[in-house]
Write an enzyme that holds these catalytic residues in place. Sequence first.
Site, PDB file in Angstrom:
ATOM      1  CE  LYS A 135      -6.266   1.814  -0.434  1.00 11.61           C
ATOM      2  NZ  LYS A 135      -6.587   1.972   0.945  1.00 11.61           N
ATOM      3  CE  LYS A 144      -3.631   2.361   2.530  1.00  6.10           C
ATOM      4  NZ  LYS A 144      -4.599   2.302   3.639  1.00  6.10           N
TER       5      LYS A 144
HETATM    6  C1  PBG Z   1      -7.158   3.449   5.524  1.00  3.12           C
HETATM    7  C2  PBG Z   1      -7.636   3.406   4.107  1.00  3.12           C
HETATM    8  C3  PBG Z   1      -7.524   4.411   3.136  1.00  3.12           C
HETATM    9  C4  PBG Z   1      -8.148   3.920   1.996  1.00  3.12           C
HETATM   10  C5  PBG Z   1      -8.620   2.650   2.291  1.00  3.12           C
HETATM   11  N1  PBG Z   1      -8.275   2.347   3.593  1.00  3.12           N
HETATM   12  C6  PBG Z   1      -6.977   5.771   3.249  1.00  3.12           C
HETATM   13  C7  PBG Z   1      -5.512   5.943   3.433  1.00  3.12           C
HETATM   14  O1  PBG Z   1      -4.764   4.990   3.583  1.00  3.12           O
HETATM   15  O2  PBG Z   1      -5.086   7.096   3.459  1.00  3.12           O
HETATM   16  C8  PBG Z   1      -8.269   4.641   0.695  1.00  3.12           C
HETATM   17  C9  PBG Z   1      -9.288   4.097  -0.245  1.00  3.12           C
HETATM   18  C10 PBG Z   1      -9.581   4.980  -1.394  1.00  3.12           C
HETATM   19  O3  PBG Z   1      -8.918   6.006  -1.631  1.00  3.12           O
HETATM   20  O4  PBG Z   1     -10.515   4.648  -2.133  1.00  3.12           O
HETATM   21  N2  PBG Z   1      -8.210   3.179   6.422  1.00  3.12           N
END
Ligand code: PBG
Length: 325
Positions: free
Chosen positions: A250, A197
């Site tokens: 992601k 991520k």
């Molecule tokens: C963290 C989380 C995020 C997203 C999913 N889980 C935000 C981040 O990490 O800043 C982002 C998902 C998206 O942008 O569609 N809880």
Amino acid sequence: MGELPVRPRRLRSSPAMRRLVTDVRVHPGDLVLPVFVREGLTEPVPVRTLPGVVQHTRETLVATAREAVAAGLGGIMLFGVPVARDAVGSGADDPDGILNVALRDVRDAVGDDLVVMADLCLDEFTDHGHCGVLNDHGRVDNDATLERYASMALAQARAGAHLLGPSGMMDGQVGHLRAVLDRAGRDDVGLLAYAVKYASAFYGPFREAVDSQLTGDRRTYQQDPAASVTEALREVRLDLDEGADLVMVKPGLPYLDVLRAVAEVADVPVAAYQVSGEYAMVEFAAAAGAIDRERVAMESLVALRRAGAQVLLTYWALEAAQHWL
Ligand code: PBG
């Protein structure tokens, strides 16, 4: 023009011919719909930065989950938006917290007909907006955060989640959660690890969807977009060793190279999360008349499948399953 025995165009000559030889298909069962449920709402609230996406009430969330079952979706991923936040994210593991209450609602409604997933992270619940708890220097404390995640995991398991999605990028989170769940007799609950991520600006619209309180950034725990693919593979290896049931990459489209590399090494199903910014770019460009919304959306989902994702998290999941597939 001389002889031309090899003519690739022959296989593109009709819809039937193209269908016959196509390799990559997107099936409703591959799709997971991310949803937001906000505490205390009586009407759903549109998310300005995500056209077509709303913050649900408990009731509209359940209705959407039933629609997802009818459409044959693979799963649903819940994000909670609480009314009150504090330093340790108390709402996250409170059985009466919005995410756990909504999980119970959805699981009661769909049973085992839809895979019910929960975001396992503190950022929606903390008043500083970070994915973990902070130490005295204002840095996210890895191991103290793992204890909070453990408590959250047990609450989500009790609320009926089939799969937990730890998304905070704390070191050791998968192994810790696996051990805690197993010790509690919950070896039935799986882990969809956000293994790879990135600290991505593509999450921009999501911040509005969850009323994020974050002022800084997440670069001390999420990965640097410019880091080598080797680092991504290391994260995957660790999560697999720690017991991840699925691994996720992601964002999606900007990281197809990473997705492909992960798909080549992972011996569990690989998921890709098409994040809010990817979705919003298409929606706003289509609204401006620049691109064909449905075709670009489907092309992006096909690209993620082609790169190696079996499971696709996308805000288009329901529409794709109902109208496009
Ligand atoms: C963290 C989380 C995020 C997203 C999913 N889980 C935000 C981040 O990490 O800043 C982002 C998902 C998206 O942008 O569609 N809880």
